[in-house]
Design an enzyme around this catalytic site. Structure first.
Site, short mmCIF file in Angstrom:
data_model
loop_
_atom_site.label_atom_id
_atom_site.label_comp_id
_atom_site.label_asym_id
_atom_site.label_seq_id
_atom_site.Cartn_x
_atom_site.Cartn_y
_atom_site.Cartn_z
N TRP A 170 0.80 -1.22 0.00
CA TRP A 170 0.00 0.00 0.00
C TRP A 170 0.83 1.28 0.00
O TRP A 170 0.29 2.35 -0.22
CB TRP A 170 -0.91 0.03 1.24
N LYS A 194 -2.87 -8.16 -7.54
CA LYS A 194 -3.62 -7.95 -6.31
C LYS A 194 -2.97 -6.80 -5.53
O LYS A 194 -1.91 -6.94 -4.94
CB LYS A 194 -3.65 -9.19 -5.41
N SER A 248 6.47 -7.50 3.09
CA SER A 248 7.29 -7.87 4.23
C SER A 248 8.03 -9.18 4.00
O SER A 248 7.59 -10.03 3.22
CB SER A 248 6.42 -8.00 5.49
N TYR A 258 4.13 -21.24 -1.06
CA TYR A 258 3.06 -21.44 -2.04
C TYR A 258 3.62 -22.04 -3.33
O TYR A 258 3.02 -22.93 -3.93
CB TYR A 258 2.37 -20.11 -2.37
N GLU A 270 10.70 -8.59 -3.38
CA GLU A 270 11.32 -7.34 -2.91
C GLU A 270 10.74 -7.10 -1.54
O GLU A 270 9.56 -6.79 -1.39
CB GLU A 270 11.02 -6.19 -3.88
N CYS A 305 10.42 0.87 2.24
CA CYS A 305 11.35 -0.21 2.54
C CYS A 305 12.81 0.25 2.51
O CYS A 305 13.66 -0.32 3.19
CB CYS A 305 11.13 -1.38 1.59
N LYS A 355 1.05 -0.24 15.76
CA LYS A 355 2.27 -1.04 15.67
C LYS A 355 3.51 -0.16 15.78
O LYS A 355 4.47 -0.49 16.51
CB LYS A 355 2.28 -1.81 14.35
N GLU A 404 12.48 -3.72 11.34
CA GLU A 404 11.88 -2.74 10.44
C GLU A 404 10.62 -2.19 11.08
O GLU A 404 9.71 -2.93 11.45
CB GLU A 404 11.55 -3.36 9.08
#
Length: 500
Positions: A170, A194, A248, A258, A270, A305, A355, A404
């Protein structure tokens, strides 16, 4: 138009916001698709208000999107078009992004809290430039014909890899989507994208726009939904050939699982970062180094990031540099993202704000010194705002120095010699980016080589363009976005040996 017009006001943007046509359905096979009826609210971190309810993808909607992408790849025109023709469609997408720049920047600002000036000047510029760059590159790629025996001809060709599942976060919803989608399309792949459930509106808008630009049905499909359901369904789907994920490190591990549990699809990641920014006493301009350090950690609310979240300063200049950063932090204007004068907007939502506040509390408990910030800001606006925050006297082994945070929180550490600086910089599981400030050319080269990071900026930070690759080392991921190197993720090498 390359810069936001100076006479546009907050009230102007509010009037535009009331007129926005926000998408609320998936975009599958060239049309809007309501899905099975489930929906979720997209809440603006600007004021905590619901922007719209958006269709929520389950496995059925992902199956529809992947099936459309599969048909478009296996029997549709896109992979079989001349590269120049694919490039023209990408250039048309860039044109439409430019034409709708105001509305798209406003959408980004509303859904994730970015200041409107940054959304317009930086986010939209990056998306436009990305589609234009890959549109221009599409017909300039070459295959190989190695020199082999006189009685044979060898050809090495690049072919599109197939259906790409792209999952993006996001914090830069259009930029990071463009970094995946544009090179994949240029290579001849089809895509199921997505976007994050926190910021799905710009990605859905991109899909509508791409169809309008002439992209054939099924070539770009966008589904809105969360990671544990929609993201997992894309990751496990046997008809997805390539996964491209930004997010993340913890979620990146899921995508590797997966792939292993399905068809061994390629996975390009990334991931997170805890980037060091090293300031040596011989930095060409200490004031500029401090100003850039402050800009780097507070830009985009620190939700980046590559954010230089660890400022490593030589002990002889530590107080001077830290005080300069603190002064800039205190002067930073935190406020309504739709106010063009705002320098730092809202964090993406209440859960993320809580957080980040938790990390700040941990830093205090660990004994780091809080120099400024650390509390909610702009409480009258009703959104998720945080003061720019600076800690010093941070211990290298503390959670504040290792984890992070993904928010506007800077940790200042000191060192006494260059070897110690490099050791501190590399003392992290991440390896995405790093900064170095020095006037010595030999030091610049030696330290850049020693730093375990995918990008090293010397006497600057966050500089670059589409010609250079972007990606990380260690647990910051693999593969590269941007540049011609990104096409390696979306193509397969085929060798053809012809006996003469």
């Amino acid at each position: 138009m390359e810069a936001l017009m100076v006479d546009v006001t907050r009230d102007d943007w509010l009037r535009c916001a009331a007129l926005l046509d926000l998408p609320d359905q998936h975009h599958i096979d060239g049309v809007d698709e309501p899905g099975g009826g489930a929906a979720f609210a997209v809440v603006s971190p600007r004021d905590g208000q619901v922007l719209t309810d958006v269709a929520d993808a389950g496995t059925a909607e992902v199956d529809l999107a992947v099936a459309a992408a599969r048909r478009a790849f296996d029997s549709g025109p896109w992979p079989r078009l001349a590269p120049a023709d694919r490039g023209r469609v990408l250039l048309r997408i860039a044109e439409l992004l430019e034409e709708r720049r105001d509305a798209l920047a406003l959408t980004v600002s509303l859904e994730m809290g970015k200041p409107i000036t940054d959304a317009y000047d930086i986010e939209l510029r990056a998306a436009i430039t990305t589609f234009r760059w890959y549109g221009q590159l599409a017909d300039k790629l070459t295959d190989e014909s190695p020199h082999v025996r006189p009685d044979a001809l060898a050809l090495v060709t690049r072919e599109p890899a197939g259906v790409v599942g792209a999952v993006v976060p996001w914090n830069f919803p259009l930029t990071l989507a463009s970094w995946k989608v544009a090179p994949a399309l240029a290579a001849g792949c089809t895509v199921v994208l997505k976007p994050s459930e926190c910021s799905p509106l710009s990605g859905l808008s991109l899909a509508r726009l791409a169809t309008e630009a002439g992209l054939p049905p099924g070539v770009l499909n966008v589904v809105s939904g969360d990671g544990p359901t929609a993201g997992r369904a894309i990751g496990l789907h046997p008809d997805v050939d390539v996964l491209a994920f930004t997010g993340s490190t913890a979620v990146g591990r899921h995508f590797l699982h997966y792939a292993a549990d399905s068809n061994l699809k390629r996975v390009w990641l990334e991931l997170g970062g805890k980037s060091p920014n090293i300031v040596l006493p011989d930095a060409p301009d200490l004031d500029r180094a401090a100003a850039t350090a402050a800009w780097g950690i507070f830009f985009n609310q620190g939700e980046m990031c590559t954010a230089p979240s660890r400022l490593l300063v030589h002990s002889s200049i530590a107080e001077r540099v830290t005080e300069a950063v603190v002064e800039r932090a205190r002067a930073l204007r935190v406020g309504d993202p739709l106010d063009p004068a705002t320098e730092m907007g809202a964090l993406v939502g209440e859960r993320h704000l809580a957080k980040v506040l938790g990390h700040i509390g941990t830093g205090v408990d660990e004994g780091s010194r809080l120099r400024t910030g650390g509390a909610r800001a702009a409480t009258d606006l009703g959104g998720s705002y945080l003061e720019p925050t600076v800690f010093d006297r941070v211990a290298p082994g503390s959670r504040l120095a290792r984890e992070e945070i993904f928010g506007p929180v800077l940790s200042v550490l000191t060192f006494d010699d260059l070897d110690e600086a490099v050791a501190l910089a590399n003392a992290t599981e991440y390896g995405l980016a790093a900064g170095l400030w020095t006037s010595d050319l030999s030091t610049a080269h030696r330290v850049s080589r020693a730093l375990k990071a995918g990008t090293v900026w010397v006497n600057c930070y966050e500089e670059g363009d589409l010609t250079v690759p972007f990606g990380g080392m260690k647990q910051s991921g693999n593969g590269r976005d941007k540049s011609a190197h990104a096409l390696q993720k979306y193509t397969e090498l085929k060798t053809t040996w012809i006996q003469l």
